[in-house]
Design an enzyme around this catalytic site. Sequence first.
Site, PDB file in Angstrom:
ATOM      1  N   HIS A  48       2.893   3.426  -8.997  1.00 20.96           N
ATOM      2  CA  HIS A  48       2.754   1.989  -9.282  1.00 20.96           C
ATOM      3  C   HIS A  48       4.002   1.463 -10.012  1.00 20.96           C
ATOM      4  O   HIS A  48       4.454   0.351  -9.757  1.00 20.96           O
ATOM      5  CB  HIS A  48       1.502   1.721 -10.115  1.00 20.96           C
ATOM      6  CG  HIS A  48       0.220   2.060  -9.394  1.00 20.96           C
ATOM      7  ND1 HIS A  48      -0.012   1.689  -8.094  1.00 20.96           N
ATOM      8  CD2 HIS A  48      -0.879   2.748  -9.793  1.00 20.96           C
ATOM      9  CE1 HIS A  48      -1.218   2.131  -7.723  1.00 20.96           C
ATOM     10  NE2 HIS A  48      -1.749   2.781  -8.724  1.00 20.96           N
ATOM     11  N   LEU A  64      11.661 -20.271  -4.970  1.00 17.13           N
ATOM     12  CA  LEU A  64      10.608 -19.437  -4.375  1.00 17.13           C
ATOM     13  C   LEU A  64       9.286 -19.578  -5.147  1.00 17.13           C
ATOM     14  O   LEU A  64       9.285 -19.553  -6.379  1.00 17.13           O
ATOM     15  CB  LEU A  64      11.070 -17.971  -4.409  1.00 17.13           C
ATOM     16  CG  LEU A  64      10.063 -16.939  -3.896  1.00 17.13           C
ATOM     17  CD1 LEU A  64       9.971 -16.987  -2.365  1.00 17.13           C
ATOM     18  CD2 LEU A  64      10.457 -15.532  -4.344  1.00 17.13           C
ATOM     19  N   ASP A  83       0.837  -1.200   0.000  1.00 11.21           N
ATOM     20  CA  ASP A  83       0.000   0.000   0.000  1.00 11.21           C
ATOM     21  C   ASP A  83       0.875   1.254   0.000  1.00 11.21           C
ATOM     22  O   ASP A  83       1.972   1.255   0.562  1.00 11.21           O
ATOM     23  CB  ASP A  83      -0.888  -0.027   1.258  1.00 11.21           C
ATOM     24  CG  ASP A  83      -2.130   0.842   1.093  1.00 11.21           C
ATOM     25  OD1 ASP A  83      -2.318   1.417   0.005  1.00 11.21           O
ATOM     26  OD2 ASP A  83      -2.904   0.942   2.058  1.00 11.21           O
TER      27      ASP A  83
HETATM   28  C1  FPP Z   1      -1.693   0.128  -3.519  1.00  8.13           C
HETATM   29  O1  FPP Z   1      -1.279   1.468  -3.473  1.00  8.13           O
HETATM   30  C2  FPP Z   1      -1.195  -0.541  -4.714  1.00  8.13           C
HETATM   31  C3  FPP Z   1      -1.958  -1.126  -5.684  1.00  8.13           C
HETATM   32  C4  FPP Z   1      -3.436  -1.188  -5.654  1.00  8.13           C
HETATM   33  C5  FPP Z   1      -1.347  -1.739  -6.876  1.00  8.13           C
HETATM   34  C6  FPP Z   1      -0.147  -2.595  -6.641  1.00  8.13           C
HETATM   35  C7  FPP Z   1       0.690  -2.670  -7.849  1.00  8.13           C
HETATM   36  C8  FPP Z   1       2.041  -2.669  -7.859  1.00  8.13           C
HETATM   37  C9  FPP Z   1       2.873  -2.676  -6.638  1.00  8.13           C
HETATM   38  C10 FPP Z   1       2.779  -2.647  -9.139  1.00  8.13           C
HETATM   39  C11 FPP Z   1       2.795  -3.848  -9.968  1.00  8.13           C
HETATM   40  C12 FPP Z   1       2.886  -5.128  -9.281  1.00  8.13           C
HETATM   41  C13 FPP Z   1       2.973  -6.337  -9.893  1.00  8.13           C
HETATM   42  C14 FPP Z   1       2.996  -7.555  -9.052  1.00  8.13           C
HETATM   43  C15 FPP Z   1       3.073  -6.509 -11.362  1.00  8.13           C
HETATM   44  P1  FPP Z   1      -2.379   2.622  -3.549  1.00  8.13           P
HETATM   45  O2  FPP Z   1      -2.549   2.987  -4.966  1.00  8.13           O
HETATM   46  O3  FPP Z   1      -3.612   2.164  -2.850  1.00  8.13           O
HETATM   47  O4  FPP Z   1      -1.673   3.769  -2.748  1.00  8.13           O
HETATM   48  P2  FPP Z   1      -2.385   4.910  -1.887  1.00  8.13           P
HETATM   49  O5  FPP Z   1      -3.046   4.222  -0.715  1.00  8.13           O
HETATM   50  O6  FPP Z   1      -1.233   5.750  -1.457  1.00  8.13           O
HETATM   51  O7  FPP Z   1      -3.329   5.623  -2.779  1.00  8.13           O
END
Ligand code: FPP
Length: 234
Positions: A27, A121, A10
Amino acid sequence: MPEHVAIIMDGNGRWAKKRFLPRFVGHQKGLNSVKRLVAHCASVGVKALTLFAFSTENWRRPQDEVNKLMGLFLKALQKEVSKLNENNVRLLIIGDRSGFSEELQTHIHLAESLTEKNTGLVLTIAANYGGRWDIVQAVQQWQLAHPDSSVAEMTESDISDFISLSELPEVDLLIRTGGEQRVSNFLIWQMAYAEFYFTDELWPEFNESSFDKAVSSFAHRERRFGKTSEQVAQ
Ligand code: FPP
C-alpha cells in the site's frame, strides 16, 4: 485524451507478497504510484482523475490492515495536500465519510476547503465508497430537496444531479490493474458509457508509460453511445 479517468488500483497486496514483504508495504508503494500518476495526469491535460482507495467492502479486511490503511490516508492528507494545492489540484473525497474517525473527517474537510477554488486537475479519492450506496444517497438527497414530489416523478437526470461527481464529465476511461476484470461496485452510474482497460500490472508497478498505453488504447476505440458506426462517422 479522456477528460475523466477512473482507476481501480488493485494488486498492492500481491506486489508485496511476491517480495516477501508485509501487505502494508504494498500500500505504501501504491501511494507512490498515486503521486506519480497525479502529476502525470495534470501534465497531459486529463481534467479529472478518480481513484478507488477503499470500498464499503474493504472493512472486512483484517483489522490491522484496515487500521494501517486509515493511518496511510491520514498521513497522505497531512503531507501531500499543500503540494496538491500549489499545483492547482482540486481534491474531492467521495463516499460515506461518517465511517471514518473524527480526525480523518476533519482533515478531509480541511483538504477539500483548501483546494476548493483550484482550477486544474480534479483529483477524487473514493473512500468508504460503493456505487450502490451512491445511487441510494442520490435518491435520498433528491427526496429531501423535493419533499412534495414522489419518486415516481424522478428522472435519470434527477439522479445525475445528486450522484457523486455530478459536476464532472462522466467517466470516459476506467483502468483496473492487478489482472481482475470486474467493476467491483465502483462508479456504476457514472461509468455507464466508459471504455474499460484492464492490465495485469500490479498497482505499485503502474507508471506513466502504463497510463499512456491505456490512453492510447482508449484513443483507438470507437465510442458510439448507442448509434451506428456510420452515424458516428458523420
Ligand atoms: C488494492 O490492492 C488496494 C487497496 C484496497 C488500497 C488502495 C490504497 C492505496 C493505493 C494507497 C493509498 C492511496 C491514497 C489515495 C492515499 P489489494 O490490497 O486488494 O491487493 P491484492 O489484490 O493484491 O491483495
